[in-house]
Design an enzyme around this catalytic site. Structure first.
Site, mmCIF file in Angstrom:
data_model
loop_
_atom_site.group_PDB
_atom_site.id
_atom_site.type_symbol
_atom_site.label_atom_id
_atom_site.label_comp_id
_atom_site.label_asym_id
_atom_site.label_seq_id
_atom_site.Cartn_x
_atom_site.Cartn_y
_atom_site.Cartn_z
ATOM 1 N N TYR A 4 13.976 6.840 32.950
ATOM 2 C CA TYR A 4 14.367 7.282 31.609
ATOM 3 C C TYR A 4 15.486 6.516 30.931
ATOM 4 C CZ TYR A 4 11.884 11.478 31.614
ATOM 5 O OH TYR A 4 10.636 12.504 32.379
ATOM 6 N N LEU A 64 1.309 18.092 24.716
ATOM 7 C CA LEU A 64 0.289 17.317 23.614
ATOM 8 C C LEU A 64 -0.782 16.072 24.675
ATOM 9 C CD1 LEU A 64 1.914 16.603 20.312
ATOM 10 C CD2 LEU A 64 0.164 18.413 21.185
ATOM 11 N N GLY A 65 -0.619 16.296 25.784
ATOM 12 C CA GLY A 65 -1.471 15.211 26.234
ATOM 13 C C GLY A 65 -0.739 13.545 26.163
ATOM 14 N N GLY A 116 0.564 13.066 23.603
ATOM 15 C CA GLY A 116 0.271 12.367 22.506
ATOM 16 C C GLY A 116 -1.209 12.784 21.735
#
Length: 347
Positions: free
Chosen positions: A53, A237-238, A240
């Protein structure tokens, strides 16, 4: 805040965990610090990161999220308040030439190098939960529905990887071991290796789980419950998608899809139809779509923690507030009706 067991480790993690992958790309260091302050104030004590990340992964953003967390620990002095999880990328690192020259596998040398580098960036002496980001073999992931058996592509044997992780546990560098993006076969093999050789037992599995992707329920949910290997549900939330912001091909400026030009696993044939159906359930019952989606994951018995992330403080707080929502049997029945009609459009 609710707290739930992390496998058989004796540790408890907050039911909502703090996802961090935007820090260092979509969020500044100061914004990351503010999110950590706000999360801790709300009782979120479980934070998840990874060496690769910020996302989307680039040579410039590699390790930046861990560095943001490390500077927060250094400035706040609250390392003991947090259950910290990170991950080694391992295979298929061939696509990321900047990570150990693109030759990272899940062997002893790479594991030790990765842990030492993460500890340095994180400004800490130990990582509570160290996870294998991807299996070191060909598996179904990121939209692949059909398993293709390619044993010739298998990497380091699980037993060898686990033995190296055991050394890191004994050295006090990491406390516990977890998996990510794993299959039922993989989890059981890790558990068997630990049992046979007296090595550390995996405590958790971090896979995608949301209204658009409930594939975890097909086989892994039984493993999670019977073997005490709780799910750390990422992308509740997939990415977004379940907020509706990507409907009809819309890509808002500054959004993850605007920055990440790789194909999204949530841009599939039935994604819009399923998303619209779930949004309609939320509207009909007066629920915020993001909170309904996160609350759904929190009500599953195999979920140890649901990992949320946000680029704005307003969104972060709204996501955290989903903890106060309990979905009624009527809402759950309507959700299942959509799932039966449009099952797992985004595996």
């Amino acid at each position: 805040m609710q707290y739930r067991p992390l496998g058989r480790t004796g540790l408890s993690v907050s039911a909502i965990g703090l996802g961090t992958m935007t820090w260092g790309r979509q969020n500044t260091e100061a914004e990351g610090h503010a999110q950590m302050d706000a999360a801790l104030d709300r009782g979120i004590t479980f934070w998840d990161t990874a060496e690769m990340y910020a996302i989307p992964p680039t040579a410039d953003t590699y390790g930046k999220t861990e560095a943001v967390i490390g500077s927060w620990f250094q400035s706040r002095g609250k390392r003991d308040k947090v259950i910290l999880a990170s991950k080694i990328i391992g295979a298929p690192a061939g696509g990321f030439g900047w990570i150990r020259e693109g030759k990272s596998r899940l062997d002893r040398a790479n594991l030790f190098a990765a842990v030492e580098a993460s500890l340095s960036r994180l400004k800490t002496d130990y990582i509570d939960l160290y996870q294998i980001h991807w299996p070191d073999r060909v598996t179904n992931r990121f939209g692949v529905r059909t398993y293709r058996h390619k044993p010739e592509n298998d990497g380091v044997p699980i037993e060898e990887t686990l033995a190296a992780l055991a050394e890191l546990v004994q050295a006090g560098k990491i406390r516990h071991v977890g998996l990510s993006n794993e299959s039922p076969w993989g989890v059981m093999r890790w558990l068997r290796a630990a049992e046979v050789a007296g090595l550390p037992r995996v405590a958790s599995i971090q896979n995608a789980y949301n209204l658009l992707n409930r594939t975890f329920e097909n086989g892994l949910s039984e493993v999670a419950l019977r073997e005490d290997v709780g799910l750390l549900a990422y992308s509740p939330l997939g990415a977004g998608t379940l907020t509706g912001k990507y409907l009809n091909g819309t890509v808002p400026p500054g959004s993850r899809r605007a920055l990440d030009h790789r194909p999204s696993r949530y841009a599939t044939v039935n994604a819009d139809a399923a998303t619209e159906a779930y949004l309609e359930i939320a509207r009909r019952h007066g629920l915020a779509p993001n909170q309904m989606a996160i609350a759904f994951t929190l009500q599953q018995p195999f979920v140890a923690s649901s990992l949320i992330g946000a680029t704005t403080m307003e969104t972060l707080i709204s996501n955290i507030d989903s903890l106060d929502l309990t979905l009624s049997p009527e809402v759950l029945a309507e959700i299942d009706a959509v799932h039966n009609r449009l099952p797992d459009p985004c595996p």
